[in-house]
Design a protein around this motif. Structure first.
Motif, short mmCIF file in Angstrom:
data_model
loop_
_atom_site.label_atom_id
_atom_site.label_comp_id
_atom_site.label_asym_id
_atom_site.label_seq_id
_atom_site.Cartn_x
_atom_site.Cartn_y
_atom_site.Cartn_z
N SER A 66 0.81 -1.22 0.00
CA SER A 66 0.00 0.00 0.00
C SER A 66 0.85 1.28 0.00
O SER A 66 0.59 2.21 -0.77
N GLU A 67 1.88 1.34 0.85
CA GLU A 67 2.70 2.56 0.90
C GLU A 67 3.47 2.76 -0.40
O GLU A 67 3.50 3.86 -0.95
N GLU A 87 -1.30 15.60 -6.55
CA GLU A 87 -1.39 16.41 -5.35
C GLU A 87 -2.29 15.76 -4.30
O GLU A 87 -1.97 15.75 -3.11
N ALA A 88 -3.40 15.21 -4.76
CA ALA A 88 -4.33 14.54 -3.83
C ALA A 88 -3.68 13.30 -3.21
O ALA A 88 -3.87 13.02 -2.02
N THR A 89 -2.91 12.57 -3.99
CA THR A 89 -2.24 11.37 -3.48
C THR A 89 -1.16 11.75 -2.48
O THR A 89 -0.95 11.05 -1.48
N LEU A 96 -1.54 9.63 6.13
CA LEU A 96 -1.40 8.25 6.61
C LEU A 96 0.01 7.93 7.10
O LEU A 96 0.19 7.00 7.89
N ASN A 97 1.00 8.69 6.61
CA ASN A 97 2.39 8.38 6.94
C ASN A 97 3.16 9.67 7.30
O ASN A 97 4.06 10.09 6.55
N PRO A 98 2.81 10.31 8.41
CA PRO A 98 3.40 11.62 8.72
C PRO A 98 4.90 11.59 8.99
O PRO A 98 5.56 12.63 8.89
N ALA A 99 5.45 10.43 9.32
CA ALA A 99 6.88 10.36 9.64
C ALA A 99 7.58 9.29 8.79
O ALA A 99 8.48 8.61 9.25
N HIS A 100 7.19 9.20 7.54
CA HIS A 100 7.74 8.18 6.66
C HIS A 100 9.19 8.49 6.31
O HIS A 100 9.59 9.67 6.24
N GLU A 101 9.98 7.45 6.08
CA GLU A 101 11.40 7.65 5.76
C GLU A 101 11.62 8.36 4.43
O GLU A 101 12.70 8.91 4.19
N LYS A 102 10.61 8.36 3.58
CA LYS A 102 10.72 9.04 2.29
C LYS A 102 9.94 10.35 2.26
O LYS A 102 9.58 10.84 1.19
N SER A 103 9.70 10.93 3.42
CA SER A 103 8.93 12.17 3.49
C SER A 103 9.62 13.31 2.75
O SER A 103 8.95 14.20 2.21
N ASP A 104 10.95 13.31 2.73
CA ASP A 104 11.66 14.36 1.98
C ASP A 104 11.38 14.25 0.49
O ASP A 104 11.18 15.26 -0.20
N TRP A 105 11.34 13.02 -0.02
CA TRP A 105 11.04 12.81 -1.44
C TRP A 105 9.61 13.24 -1.76
O TRP A 105 9.36 13.86 -2.79
N VAL A 106 8.67 12.92 -0.86
CA VAL A 106 7.27 13.29 -1.07
C VAL A 106 7.14 14.81 -1.11
O VAL A 106 6.42 15.36 -1.96
#
Length: 241
Positions: A66-67, A87-89, A96-106
């Motif tokens: 899912s992620e 943008e919606a995604t 759903l993933n406020p502290a994800h390891e790829k947050s910088d990429w997002v």
């Protein structure tokens, strides 16, 4: 009778189009479906990848993929110019993933998506550079990249974000310059001065800031303000275009 026939044909065509996705995407295990979507991504087949990823997302919203499916959709939507969906995604993924390891990429992809919204197909097609178009997407992109640098200064995307911020700063400054010039041509002298001062305050290191000095000079001449005019002329000498 002909009108009815055409309407019926159009309705049939639309229904066929709406039902085609489930026919195209096979009913296979999620691992195989994701492998198929990943292969389409690698081949640059964005529409096919999106079809498979969306199907995987709808069939297995809380599955093992899912992620990664959402991350892949963000990229595929961007590449396919489906910017609103991208943008919606991004918003959904961050919720759903406020502290994800790829947050910088997002966050980087949010900046790219906002930046892409600043152009239009017609501008690209005819190579038209319109600085007077609505700059709100550019402002959003600038904020996104700035936030990236503040939160993740050591991100692998930081250097590219910095370079894009320079471009966006010049884009925003050029828009303000177009507005100042509009006021000047409409003989709104005070508004032209105010907008020029805004450019020099917010975008001091841009070419637009130097060009705005000439607009201030013209406005002060029309207003008959000797002291500000003299100061502006000195400023113009110190900041040649």
């Amino acid at each position: 009778m002909k009108r009815l026939t055409l309407t019926t044909l159009l309705a049939v065509a639309l229904l066929s189009g709406c039902s085609s996705t489930e026919e195209v995407v096979p009913d296979i295990p999620p691992a195989e479906l994701y492998a198929s979507a990943h292969k389409a991504l690698q081949n640059g087949s964005w529409t096919t990848a999106i079809e498979r990823l969306e199907t995987l997302d709808s069939r297995y919203p809380f599955g093992a993929y899912s992620e990664q499916v959402q991350l892949d959709l963000i990229y595929a939507y961007y590449k396919n110019d489906d910017l609103a969906l991208g943008e919606a995604t991004i918003d959904r993924f961050n919720r759903l993933n406020p502290a994800h390891e790829k947050s910088d990429w997002v966050l980087y992809m949010r900046g790219l998506t906002s930046m892409a919204q600043d152009r239009s197909f017609m501008h690209d097609l005819f190579n038209i550079d319109r600085f007077d178009r609505d700059p709100e997407p550019a402002r959003k992109a600038f904020r996104d990249f700035k936030r990236l640098l503040e939160r993740y200064p050591n991100s692998r995307y930081a250097n590219d974000a910095k370079a894009r911020m320079v471009f966006l700063k010049n884009r925003l400054a050029d828009y303000e310059l177009a507005v100042a010039d509009f006021y000047l041509r409409r003989e709104a002298w005070v508004a032209a001065v105010n907008r020029s001062q805004l450019i020099q305050r917010e975008y001091a290191d841009t070419q637009a800031a130097r060009k705005s000095i000439a607009i201030m000079e013209s406005a002060y001449k029309e207003l008959g303000l000797a002291a500000p005019l003299e100061h502006t002329q000195k400023l113009k000498t110190l900041n040649p275009i």
